[in-house]
Design a protein around this motif. Structure first.
Motif, PDB file in Angstrom:
ATOM      1  N   LEU A   1      31.120  42.353  86.893  1.00 41.67           N
ATOM      2  CA  LEU A   1      32.028  42.045  86.070  1.00 41.67           C
ATOM      3  C   LEU A   1      31.663  40.896  84.882  1.00 41.67           C
ATOM      4  O   LEU A   1      31.497  41.151  83.907  1.00 41.67           O
ATOM      5  CB  LEU A   1      33.491  41.551  86.640  1.00 41.67           C
ATOM      6  CG  LEU A   1      34.482  42.503  86.831  1.00 41.67           C
ATOM      7  CD1 LEU A   1      35.604  41.780  87.336  1.00 41.67           C
ATOM      8  CD2 LEU A   1      34.759  43.276  85.529  1.00 41.67           C
TER       9      LEU A   1
ATOM     10  N   TRP B   1      28.311  41.908  76.922  1.00 43.64           N
ATOM     11  CA  TRP B   1      29.130  42.490  75.546  1.00 43.64           C
ATOM     12  C   TRP B   1      28.996  41.203  74.490  1.00 43.64           C
ATOM     13  O   TRP B   1      28.924  41.287  73.491  1.00 43.64           O
ATOM     14  CB  TRP B   1      30.525  42.708  75.713  1.00 43.64           C
ATOM     15  CG  TRP B   1      30.665  44.066  76.576  1.00 43.64           C
ATOM     16  CD1 TRP B   1      31.098  44.518  77.811  1.00 43.64           C
ATOM     17  CD2 TRP B   1      30.151  45.216  75.861  1.00 43.64           C
ATOM     18  NE1 TRP B   1      30.850  45.783  77.632  1.00 43.64           N
ATOM     19  CE2 TRP B   1      30.629  46.505  76.575  1.00 43.64           C
ATOM     20  CE3 TRP B   1      29.770  45.544  74.587  1.00 43.64           C
ATOM     21  CZ2 TRP B   1      30.095  47.717  76.343  1.00 43.64           C
ATOM     22  CZ3 TRP B   1      29.610  46.778  74.217  1.00 43.64           C
ATOM     23  CH2 TRP B   1      29.645  47.775  75.205  1.00 43.64           C
TER      24      TRP B   1
ATOM     25  N   ASP C   1      31.477  52.042  89.439  1.00 46.27           N
ATOM     26  CA  ASP C   1      32.176  50.612  89.260  1.00 46.27           C
ATOM     27  C   ASP C   1      31.461  49.723  88.184  1.00 46.27           C
ATOM     28  O   ASP C   1      32.108  49.279  87.355  1.00 46.27           O
ATOM     29  CB  ASP C   1      31.612  49.708  90.453  1.00 46.27           C
ATOM     30  CG  ASP C   1      32.016  48.337  90.411  1.00 46.27           C
ATOM     31  OD1 ASP C   1      33.327  48.046  90.547  1.00 46.27           O
ATOM     32  OD2 ASP C   1      31.071  47.706  90.577  1.00 46.27           O
TER      33      ASP C   1
ATOM     34  N   ALA D   1      33.036  51.349  84.673  1.00 43.72           N
ATOM     35  CA  ALA D   1      34.426  50.966  84.576  1.00 43.72           C
ATOM     36  C   ALA D   1      34.470  49.554  84.291  1.00 43.72           C
ATOM     37  O   ALA D   1      35.273  48.881  83.375  1.00 43.72           O
ATOM     38  CB  ALA D   1      35.299  51.103  86.039  1.00 43.72           C
ATOM     39  N   SER D   2      33.750  48.729  84.710  1.00 46.94           N
ATOM     40  CA  SER D   2      33.802  46.962  84.383  1.00 46.94           C
ATOM     41  C   SER D   2      33.071  47.051  83.122  1.00 46.94           C
ATOM     42  O   SER D   2      33.447  45.976  82.268  1.00 46.94           O
ATOM     43  CB  SER D   2      33.202  46.175  85.616  1.00 46.94           C
ATOM     44  OG  SER D   2      31.881  46.041  85.448  1.00 46.94           O
TER      45      SER D   2
ATOM     46  N   MET E   1      33.353  48.876  80.664  1.00 50.92           N
ATOM     47  CA  MET E   1      34.530  49.264  79.599  1.00 50.92           C
ATOM     48  C   MET E   1      35.480  47.927  79.486  1.00 50.92           C
ATOM     49  O   MET E   1      35.997  47.563  78.668  1.00 50.92           O
ATOM     50  CB  MET E   1      35.348  50.348  79.883  1.00 50.92           C
ATOM     51  CG  MET E   1      34.266  51.694  79.477  1.00 50.92           C
ATOM     52  SD  MET E   1      35.325  53.144  79.942  1.00 50.92           S
ATOM     53  CE  MET E   1      34.495  53.549  81.615  1.00 50.92           C
ATOM     54  N   LEU E   2      35.916  47.514  80.652  1.00 52.23           N
ATOM     55  CA  LEU E   2      37.016  46.600  80.711  1.00 52.23           C
ATOM     56  C   LEU E   2      36.818  45.320  80.049  1.00 52.23           C
ATOM     57  O   LEU E   2      37.132  44.582  79.381  1.00 52.23           O
ATOM     58  CB  LEU E   2      37.483  46.443  82.295  1.00 52.23           C
ATOM     59  CG  LEU E   2      38.537  47.228  82.669  1.00 52.23           C
ATOM     60  CD1 LEU E   2      38.685  47.055  84.062  1.00 52.23           C
ATOM     61  CD2 LEU E   2      39.695  47.222  81.939  1.00 52.23           C
TER      62      LEU E   2
ATOM     63  N   ALA F   1      34.594  44.944  77.915  1.00 50.73           N
ATOM     64  CA  ALA F   1      34.245  45.143  76.445  1.00 50.73           C
ATOM     65  C   ALA F   1      35.771  44.655  75.664  1.00 50.73           C
ATOM     66  O   ALA F   1      35.816  44.262  74.831  1.00 50.73           O
ATOM     67  CB  ALA F   1      33.879  46.448  75.921  1.00 50.73           C
ATOM     68  N   ILE F   2      36.879  45.592  76.419  1.00 45.25           N
ATOM     69  CA  ILE F   2      37.982  45.286  75.812  1.00 45.25           C
ATOM     70  C   ILE F   2      38.456  43.805  75.863  1.00 45.25           C
ATOM     71  O   ILE F   2      38.909  43.375  75.213  1.00 45.25           O
ATOM     72  CB  ILE F   2      38.937  46.198  76.811  1.00 45.25           C
ATOM     73  CG1 ILE F   2      38.833  47.718  76.211  1.00 45.25           C
ATOM     74  CG2 ILE F   2      40.395  45.893  76.324  1.00 45.25           C
ATOM     75  CD1 ILE F   2      39.406  48.662  77.149  1.00 45.25           C
TER      76      ILE F   2
END
Lengths: 116, 522
Positions: free
Chosen positions: A8, A15, A69, A72-73, A75-76, A78-79
């Motif tokens: 993470l 990012w 994993d 998904a991490s 994308m999260l 980035a948000i």
């Protein structure tokens, strides 16, 4: 769990660097556009950070689960980074700095133990 | 040429999105909550919270199932797992609906049923309405794929605006940024989840393959998929029945890991056979090894062939969707990405109405615009409230109530209906968003208190002391989410910025839009 956090953290750093490599966002953060060299370095650092996150995730959980994993991490984070931009840009930057330092530290201490 | 193409894609995105957005929101929220279905099941079955350590009573559990369904053809028993300490029983009885129960792992007795987290799972894949629901969800999934692809086409600044979020600009701009943020940055997840979601139920609505390859015989199709030949029936009762506990122990030893379930086929025939599937949560596609045992004396017969590659691909895609692999960390990522999907849908609905703000005001509430606004509040604010109400009902309803699980489900529907009525009544004068989000916040924040009052042994401090992190996680998450909803309620209390700004914005729109190309997104 620690590995999950490192993935993470590295993705978040990725990012932050990729965003700061964009002229418009570099200006928002530092008041001026980045030099070409600096922008290139930021972009390279961003891609390297997420590549490292992917390698670690795959070593941890195998190529299939590790990739899921990582993605998904990615994308999260980035948000998370973008959500922080209008409200707490300085905090977002510091968080990236701390995340990068902490994951480097964790990786160095791990590499002598079990991970690699 | 390209302009017309983009315009027609924008039209498609707007309308294909709008007509299913409320159904999709319900599916997304249900699916997001179902990431933790077993954990919610556990929370909603307090009898499991204080289990004494001891052996697993698989045989007693099977006896309970046999008693409940004397003519059952096939039984499935899931032994306790790290996520769920109960034994799960599934019963297939010809001509009867499939029975799904939880059993006490110490004595095999039936645990009083609850709607449980499973309620959200069923809501997620068939809207609690059987096969027609599966079709509707499949259709919504296909339209979502369409909306995702057209969304990328019409969003011409995907990379330029990749990191851009301007909530302060108010009105349509802010909503559209929010929609693009959750939509674009979560795009791989949304594409994956919509595509695999449609694929999972493929054989239900794309029957051509089964019609041609198996002459419409679904049973033959599933048998071919399973890779294990069905035992030939011998039409006489079994002389004896093997101990499931012994089979389970042997299977765990041979597999070198946990067992997902034991399948007992031909329960009342001498051909009774027990299969043990490896849990395989270290692979996206799930377990691939199945051990086969004789059901009369429990001797190991061998291992069934690995599933064929095509079926393994299907298992991979469905595994990607159902996220039974990798543990709680990955389920949390899915949960958060699912929440991002909910935000994408909620902001989309807001964009639609903000974009048509003037027409909506002119047309009044007795119009299509009024319907959209009412549905937005009723679904987007109503469903979270109903979901929390389900958890409250679980703790509030009397223990000895007959059909308690049905009452829990009815409370969900009743609260949702009330919320919808409230939304319609308060749309003209009040602030229905604030009311519903505020109520949800209050119920969520108070959930740990309610839990402590009704189940003192499972209260937050007690679970922390017991190191029961599942219970801690649910209470703490509800508490934290409560503050999120409180923020949403506060957000909807503020005067509508864009209402006041409207005249000003329109006057200044020519200049403010000068620095960016004309917005085409819906």
């Amino acid at each position: 769990m620690t590995i999950w956090l490192i993935v993470l953290a590295l993705n978040y750093v990725s990012w932050a660097l990729l965003c700061l490599a964009v002229a418009r966002h570099h200006r928002q953060h530092f008041g001026a556009e980045a030099s070409l060299r600096r922008a290139r370095l930021l972009r390279l650092g961003g891609w390297l950070a997420t590549l490292a996150a992917w390698v670690i995730a795959v070593r941890w959980h195998g190529w299939d689960i590790g990739s899921v994993d990582w993605c998904a991490s990615w994308m999260l984070t980035a948000i998370t980074w973008v959500l922080l931009q209008p409200y707490r840009p300085r905090f977002a930057r510091w968080l990236a700095f701390i995340a990068g330092a902490a994951s480097l530290f964790a990786l160095i201490s791990f590499s002598s133990l079990t991970l690699f | 040429m390209r302009g017309r193409f983009v315009q027609s894609m924008a039209w498609l995105h707007t309308w294909a999105g709008l007509i299913v957005s409320w159904v999709l929101f319900a599916i997304f929220l249900g699916g997001t909550l179902a990431c933790f279905d077993k954990e919610l099941d556990y929370w909603m079955r307090p009898v499991l919270h204080q289990l004494a350590p001891g052996p697993i009573a698989m045989d007693a559990a099977a006896a309970t199932l046999r008693e409940m369904a004397p003519h059952a053809e096939t039984l499935y028993l899931n032994p306790p797992s790290t996520r769920d300490p109960s034994i799960r029983g599934f019963v297939f009885e010809p001509g009867e609906p499939t029975m799904y129960v939880a059993l006490n792992p110490r004595d095999g007795t039936l645990i009083p049923p609850t709607a449980g987290g499973n309620f959200f799972f069923i809501l997620h894949y068939n809207l609690q309405s059987g096969t027609p629901g599966v079709y509707l969800v499949g259709l919504a999934g296909m339209l979502m794929l369409l909306a995702l692809v057209t969304g990328v086409i019409i969003h011409r600044r995907v990379f330029k605006d990749f990191f851009v979020f301007r909530p302060q600009s108010g009105g349509q701009r802010a909503w559209l940024d929010g929609h693009n943020l959750t939509g674009v940055l979560g795009l791989p997840f949304h594409l994956m989840i919509a595509y695999t979601g449609v694929i999972i139920m493929m054989s239900t609505y794309m029957t051509a393959g089964v019609e041609i390859g198996y002459h419409g015989d679904l049973a033959a199709y599933y048998e071919a998929l399973s890779g294990a030949p069905h035992p030939v029936e011998q039409h006489r009762p079994p002389s004896r029945v093997a101990s499931l506990n012994e089979v389970l122990d042997d299977a765990v030893q041979r597999l070198g890991g946990p067992v997902q379930y034991l399948e007992i086929a031909h329960v009342h025939d001498a051909s009774i056979t027990i299969s043990a599937l490896a849990s395989g949560n270290d692979e996206v596609a799930g377990g691939r090894r199945t051990l086969i045992y004789d059901g009369t004396d429990g001797h190991f017969r061998g291992e069934s062939a690995s599933p064929p590659a095509a079926y393994r691909t299907y298992q991979f895609l469905s595994g990607l969707h159902r996220v039974q692999f990798g543990g709680a960390a990955i389920r949390w990522l899915y949960f958060l990405l699912g929440a991002a999907g909910c935000v994408m849908l909620a902001t989309a609905a807001q964009v639609w109405i903000e974009k048509r703000h003037r027409q909506a005001v002119a047309a009044g509430l007795r119009s299509g615009y009024g319907l959209v606004r009412a549905l937005n509040v009723a679904v987007i604010a109503g469903m979270p409230l109903a979901s929390v109400a389900l958890l409250w009902a679980n703790r509030m309803l009397p223990d000895n109530l007959a059909a308690r699980a049905d009452w829990e489900a009815q409370s969900f529907y009743a609260v949702w209906l009330l919320a919808a009525i409230w939304a319609v009544l308060r749309l003209r004068a009040g602030k229905p968003w604030r009311d519903l989000f505020g109520t949800t916040a209050a119920l969520l924040i108070a959930l740990p208190v309610l839990n402590a009052l009704t189940e003192p042994l499972s209260s937050l401090p007690a679970s922390i002391a017991d190191h029961d992190w599942v219970l801690v996680g649910i209470d703490a998450t509800a508490f934290a989410l409560g503050f999120g909803f409180a923020w949403l309620a506060w957000f909807n209390t503020r005067p509508r910025k864009n209402l006041r700004r409207d005249a000003r914005t329109r006057a200044a729109s020519a200049s403010s839009h000068a620095d960016r190309p004309r917005e085409r997104s819906a």
